[in-house]
Design an enzyme around this catalytic site. Sequence first.
Site, PDB file in Angstrom:
ATOM      1  N   TYR A  70      15.265  30.538   5.962  1.00  0.00           N
ATOM      2  CA  TYR A  70      14.092  31.294   6.401  1.00  0.00           C
ATOM      3  C   TYR A  70      14.042  31.442   7.913  1.00  0.00           C
ATOM      4  CZ  TYR A  70      11.989  30.543   1.771  1.00  0.00           C
ATOM      5  OH  TYR A  70      11.715  30.532   0.437  1.00  0.00           O
TER       6      TYR A  70
ATOM      7  N   LYS B 258       0.843  -1.203   0.000  1.00  0.00           N
ATOM      8  CA  LYS B 258       0.000   0.000   0.000  1.00  0.00           C
ATOM      9  C   LYS B 258       0.875   1.250   0.000  1.00  0.00           C
ATOM     10  CE  LYS B 258      -0.204  -0.341   5.012  1.00  0.00           C
ATOM     11  NZ  LYS B 258      -1.009  -0.790   6.170  1.00  0.00           N
TER      12      LYS B 258
HETATM   13  C1  LIG Z   1      -0.357  -1.669   6.927  1.00  0.00           C
HETATM   14  C2  LIG Z   1      -0.948  -2.958   7.351  1.00  0.00           C
HETATM   15  C3  LIG Z   1      -0.121  -4.056   7.628  1.00  0.00           C
HETATM   16  C4  LIG Z   1       1.391  -3.980   7.643  1.00  0.00           C
HETATM   17  O1  LIG Z   1       1.813  -3.293   8.780  1.00  0.00           O
HETATM   18  P1  LIG Z   1       3.382  -3.072   9.080  1.00  0.00           P
HETATM   19  O2  LIG Z   1       3.395  -2.568  10.471  1.00  0.00           O
HETATM   20  O3  LIG Z   1       3.867  -2.066   8.091  1.00  0.00           O
HETATM   21  O4  LIG Z   1       4.042  -4.388   8.898  1.00  0.00           O
HETATM   22  C5  LIG Z   1      -0.740  -5.261   7.906  1.00  0.00           C
HETATM   23  N1  LIG Z   1      -2.078  -5.371   7.935  1.00  0.00           N
HETATM   24  C6  LIG Z   1      -2.908  -4.332   7.697  1.00  0.00           C
HETATM   25  C7  LIG Z   1      -4.380  -4.527   7.750  1.00  0.00           C
HETATM   26  C8  LIG Z   1      -2.372  -3.086   7.411  1.00  0.00           C
HETATM   27  O5  LIG Z   1      -3.174  -2.045   7.186  1.00  0.00           O
END
Ligand SMILES: *Cc1c(COP(=O)(O)O)cnc(C)c1O
Length: 358
Positions: free
Chosen positions: A250, A37
């Site tokens: 800045y 994702k």
């Molecule tokens: C993002 C996510 C993961 C992975 O989590 P990490 O802490 O990055 O390993 C797993 N399951 C779900 C449902 C998620 O949204």
Amino acid sequence: MDSRTARAWLEVDLEAIRRNAIQIARQSGRPLIPMVKADAYGLGAVAVAKTLSGPDVWGFGVATVAEAEELRAAGIRERILVFSPTLPWDFPSIRAAGVTPTLGEPTLVEAWINSGGGAWHLAIDTGMNRAGISWRRVAELRELVLRHPPEGAFTHFHSADLNDGSRSLQEQRFQEALSLLPERPPVLHAENSPGVERQRPSPWDVVRPGVFLYGVGGGPGSTLRPEAVAHVRARVVDLRDVDPGESVSYGATWRALRPTRVATLPIGYADGYRRLFSSRGTVLLNGKRAPVVGRVTMDMTMVDVTDVPCAHGDVATLLGRAGDDQLDVNVIGEEVGLLSYELLVGLKLRVPRIYLEP
Ligand SMILES: *Cc1c(COP(=O)(O)O)cnc(C)c1O
């Protein structure tokens, strides 16, 4: 010169991602749903999915339908699960892309079934209170589940990195919820990266690692250590001598106390080099460390190179490894109050990504 390395860039070590995935597979003893994702946490979902495709991968995880469509368009054929809740108007595009929704709310499960069905996973909330049906309410789904059984069921840990006992409470609730179903869904999953790191083998059927693949992990209670994956580099594009009393950047929040040599790097918060690093970050340059001076601006960041011999075009490292030294993604964010996850995900496409392949 490669125009992509003319100014600032992000190197992504695909082999390191592959080795991190192997560590997770060995530890859990299970196939993976690598979470890609948010464009694989900023590192490029298509490249990561292509790298990891293979026998250890049960499917890929994304947050949105658009992310799934991007993977399909790039030729990824594995299962793709969409983990953020979807609504009935997403269902046609979910089916068109041949991806798998995660559903919990009975009215939405019913809408999925009535609109034609297809593989789905049951999202069970056991304490995160973000998505999925509450573990207490799962009996409400019995009839729908009999009509159209889910391929899998899962929950999500809220504090797997804290070693505080919340994981076992959530797993107990998950078990309780599963016992309310007419039968055990074939594929059960629960663990994110910190969950896999702290228990072997996995008590479930597949695991959902995200951030560990990208180099974040190895905190207290973990028996694994991920390899660094992301390296952010930028070239020195300007050099000047600043007199004592003069300010840099800045707001004039930093002033020279001595005659100071200042180098400008063409990377700023628009590229994901966060403003929190203002006068607090460090870069690696020619075997030494140079501190950031003054505010990080949108497009440029200044560093004190009084003690670092350097010239126009020399390459500084703002994240990752350079020679024997390293700015660890697990450390440099935390030092300025930034979650390592946010640091990675914030890296922006204005910096070209360069994939290191074997
Ligand atoms: C993002 C996510 C993961 C992975 O989590 P990490 O802490 O990055 O390993 C797993 N399951 C779900 C449902 C998620 O949204």
